[in-house]
Design an enzyme around this catalytic site. Structure first.
Site, PDB file in Angstrom:
ATOM      1  N   GLU A 146      11.269  10.170   5.689  1.00 43.87           N
ATOM      2  CA  GLU A 146      12.433   9.333   5.568  1.00 43.87           C
ATOM      3  C   GLU A 146      13.083   9.560   4.225  1.00 43.87           C
ATOM      4  OE1 GLU A 146      13.235   5.048   7.140  1.00 43.87           O
ATOM      5  OE2 GLU A 146      11.389   5.383   5.792  1.00 43.87           O
TER       6      GLU A 146
ATOM      7  N   SER B 180      21.913  -3.708   9.593  1.00 44.82           N
ATOM      8  CA  SER B 180      20.553  -3.035   9.807  1.00 44.82           C
ATOM      9  C   SER B 180      20.692  -1.709   9.154  1.00 44.82           C
ATOM     10  CB  SER B 180      20.463  -2.933  11.248  1.00 44.82           C
ATOM     11  OG  SER B 180      20.947  -1.926  11.875  1.00 44.82           O
ATOM     12  N   LYS B 181      19.501  -0.862   8.932  1.00 43.87           N
ATOM     13  CA  LYS B 181      19.508   0.275   8.416  1.00 43.87           C
ATOM     14  C   LYS B 181      20.283   1.365   9.332  1.00 43.87           C
ATOM     15  CE  LYS B 181      15.488   2.641   8.301  1.00 43.87           C
ATOM     16  NZ  LYS B 181      13.922   2.751   8.364  1.00 43.87           N
ATOM     17  N   ARG B 182      20.220   1.041  10.477  1.00 46.32           N
ATOM     18  CA  ARG B 182      20.974   1.931  11.406  1.00 46.32           C
ATOM     19  C   ARG B 182      22.597   2.004  11.174  1.00 46.32           C
ATOM     20  NH1 ARG B 182      20.572   0.816  17.118  1.00 46.32           N
ATOM     21  NH2 ARG B 182      18.723  -0.201  16.673  1.00 46.32           N
TER      22      ARG B 182
END
Ligand code: GLU
Length: 505
Positions: A285, A262-264
Site C-alpha cells: 500500500e 474515508s480513504k476511498r
C-alpha cells in the site's frame, strides 16, 4: 491542572481526523499551559501494523505538535505503550472481579451466535450479552464453583466481562454535546480482558486515563457508544471523583458533505487525507501524504484547525500560537465538518505567499537538484521573485517554470492560431536581432526595445512573444523572464519558434 492525551492505535496510517484530534488536544493543553500526552493503544495485537507508531510520531513532529509526556519522550507514568502495561491492568481486573463488578465467561463463538439467534427468533430487538441473557450463558453465574475453577485453570475461551446492572438511566455530560442519556439495560456486558490476557480498549483506556491523571478526554464521536461503559468502569473502580471530563469531536465528512470521509474518497478524488506518505511494504500500500503533495505543515494545521472549530470571527489565518491563544471547546460545533480540499489549497497558497523568499529559494534549489537541473542561486532568486505570486505549492516553481531551463518545443495552439502571422513574425525577428547581443539584459531595457519595435503597441504583440519564448500563452512578467534568460537565449528561442511554427502554418 489540564492533562490531555492523544491515544491512537497503531493500526495503520494516521488519518486526517486523527491528526485533528491530536491537534485539538494539543491546542487545549497549551491554551491552559497543561500537559500533552501521547499514549499508544496497542492492546489489540491482531490489528497492529508495523511502522504505524513511527508514522504517528513523525506526523506529529512534522506538523509541530509537541508531546510533553509519552511514547518517544518518557515521563513519570511510563510506560506509555499499553502492551507494556499488561501487569497493571491485571490488578484492576482482579479488583473488579473481587468486588463483584466483573465476572468470567467462557462462551465459544458458536454459543454466542446461538444466543443472538435465539433472541432474534424470540422477537427481541436486542441481542446483548447482559442481564437479559447472562444466565443462559457459560460464566461465573451459571457454573458450579468446581467447574468454574477448572475452566479458569484451563483458560478455554476465557474472558472477563463487566457486570452491567439494568434499569438505570445514565446521564453523562459531554462538553460539546451536552447531556447524553443511556439506559443501562441497553448496554452489553463488555469484555474487559480477552483470553490472551490482554485488556480490551475499554479497560485499558479507563485505567490509563485515571492513572495518568487525565483531566479531559477529547476524541472523535465514534467513541460515544463506548462512553457509558467507561463511566460505569470509573464508578466500579471507585474513581468517580477523578473521572475526566469528556468532549467528543464532530465527524469529518466527505467533500460533498454526504457521509464520513474515508480513504476511498482520497483515492477516488485524488487528494491526500494522510499527513505524510504511508508505505506499507507488506500490503504494497502506498498513499500520498499532505507533506509529499507539497503542503506546508503550517497550512495543514490551519486548515484542520477550522474543521470543526471556529473562532467566532471572520479570521481564517491562524498560526499555531494564535490557535493556542484562541482555542476553546465551546467553539467546536456538533455538526460534521465537510472536508474541502480546495480550502486546503487556498491555505497553502496563503502561506506560500507569506513565506520568506530565502526559504522558498532553498526549497526550489533542492527541487532542481532532484531534477538534475543546474542553477545558480542568483538565477533561483530571480525565478522565485517572478513566480511566487502565481503558485500554490513550492514544486510549481519547477512544474510551471520549466521554460526557465528547457526551451519550449511546443507552443500554445490557441495563441498561434489567433496571432501567428507575417506582422507578428516581423516584430519577433526585429526584436531578436536587437537583443541577441545584449548579455546580460535587464527587464527595463528589454521593455524599451520591445516598445520601440512595436511602436508603442506592446500589448498587441506581447502574447506572441511570450509564446515564442516560453511556449505558453500566460505566465509571470515576460520582461523579467527575458532578463533571467539573457538576450542570446531569448534570440535563439525566437528563431526556433519562427523556423518551426512556420512549418505548421
Ligand atoms: N485508541 C483509540 C483510538 O484509536 C483511542 C480512543 C480514545 O481517545 O479514547 O482512537
Amino acid at each position: 491542572m489540564v492533562r490531555v492525551r492523544f491515544a491512537p492505535s497503531p493500526t495503520g496510517a494516521l488519518h486526517i481526523g486523527g491528526l485533528r484530534t491530536a491537534l485539538y488536544n494539543y491546542l487545549f493543553a497549551k491554551h491552559f499551559s497543561g500537559t500533552m500526552i501521547l499514549r499508544i493503544e496497542d492492546t489489540d495485537q491482531a490489528r497492529l501494523v508495523a511502522g504505524a507508531e513511527d508514522y504517528i510520531l513523525e506526523s506529529l513532529d512534522w506538523v509541530g505538535i509537541k508531546i510533553d509526556e509519552g511514547v518517544g519522550v518518557g515521563g513519570v507514568h511510563s510506560p506509555y505503550r499499553q502492551s507494556e502495561r499488561k501487569h497493571i491492568y491485571q490488578t484492576y481486573v482482579n479488583q473488579l472481579i473481587d468486588s463483584g463488578h466483573a465476572y468470567y465467561a467462557f462462551d465459544t463463538a458458536q454459543e454466542l451466535e446461538d444466543m443472538r439467534q435465539r433472541r432474534k427468533n424470540d422477537g427481541h430487538t436486542q441481542q446483548h450479552y447482559n442481564s437479559a441473557t447472562r444466565m443462559e450463558m457459560v460464566n461465573s453465574f451459571t457454573l458450579t464453583e468446581e467447574k468454574l475453577k477448572k475452566y479458569i485453570s484451563e483458560n478455554s475461551n476465557m474472558v472477563v466481562r463487566l457486570k452491567v446492572d439494568p434499569d438505570e438511566e445514565l446521564v453523562i455530560k459531554d462538553l460539546i454535546r451536552g447531556e447524553i442519556k443511556v439506559n443501562t439495560s441497553d448496554l452489553d456486558d463488555k469484555v474487559l480482558m480477552k483470553s490472551d490476557g490482554m485488556p480490551t480498549y475499554h479497560l485499558a483506556n479507563v485505567v490509563d486515563d485515571s492513572l495518568m491523571q487525565i483531566s479531559h478526554v477529547i476524541r472523535g464521536e465514534e467513541w460515544i457508544p463506548s462512553l457509558p461503559h467507561h463511566v460505569l468502569l470509573y464508578r466500579c473502580l471507585g474513581w468517580e471523583s477523578i473521572m475526566p471530563q469528556f468532549a467528543h469531536l464532530p465527524l469529518l465528512l466527505k467533500p460533498d458533505g454526504k457521509g464520513k470521509l474515508s480513504k476511498r474518497d482520497s483515492e477516488q478524488f485524488g487528494f491526500p487525507i494522510f499527513p505524510i506518505n504511508w508505505i506499507n511494504e507488506k500490503s504494497d500500500e502506498k498513499i500520498i501524504g499532505f507533506r509529499e503533495a507539497g503542503y506546508l505543515p503550517e497550512a495543514l494545521i490551519n486548515f484542520i484547525a477550522l474543521l470543526g472549530w471556529n473562532p467566532g470571527t471572520e479570521q481564517e489565518i491562524f498560526s499555531m500560537q494564535n490557535l493556542i491563544k484562541e482555542f476553546s471547546l465551546e467553539r467546536i460545533g456538533k455538526a460534521g465538518a465537510r472536508f474541502d480540499i480546495q480550502k486546503a489549497q487556498w491555505f497553502n497558497q496563503q502561506y506560500i505567499q507569506n513565506i520568506n523568499d530565502d526559504e522558498l529559494e532553498k526549497e526550489y534549489l533542492s527541487i532542481l537538484e532532484k531534477e538534475k537541473i543546474e542553477c545558480n542561486p542568483q538565477k533561483a532568486k530571480l525565478i522565485v521573485e517572478a513566480m511566487k505570486s502565481r503558485i500554490t505549492f513550492a514544486f510549481e516553481l519547477w512544474t510551471q517554470g520549466k521554460f526557465f531551463f528547457l526551451p519550449p518545443r511546443e507552443f500554445d495552439n490557441k495563441v498561434i492560431e489567433r496571432k501567428w502571422n507575417e506582422g507578428t513574425i516581423k516584430v519577433l525577428k526585429d526584436f531578436e536581432a536587437e537583443i541577441r547581443n545584449i548579455n546580460p539584459i535587464n527587464a527595463t531595457e528589454a521593455k524599451q526595445i520591445f516598445e520601440k519595435i512595436t511602436q508603442g503597441k506592446i500589448k498587441e504583440f506581447l502574447q506572441v512573444l511570450r509564446t515564442a519564448i516560453t511556449g505558453k500563452g500566460s505566465g509571470p512578467d515576460l520582461m523579467l523572464i527575458i532578463e533571467i534568460l539573457g538576450g542570446q537565449e531569448v534570440a535563439e528561442r525566437i528563431m526556433f519558434a519562427i523556423n518551426n511554427i512556420k512549418r505548421h502554418t
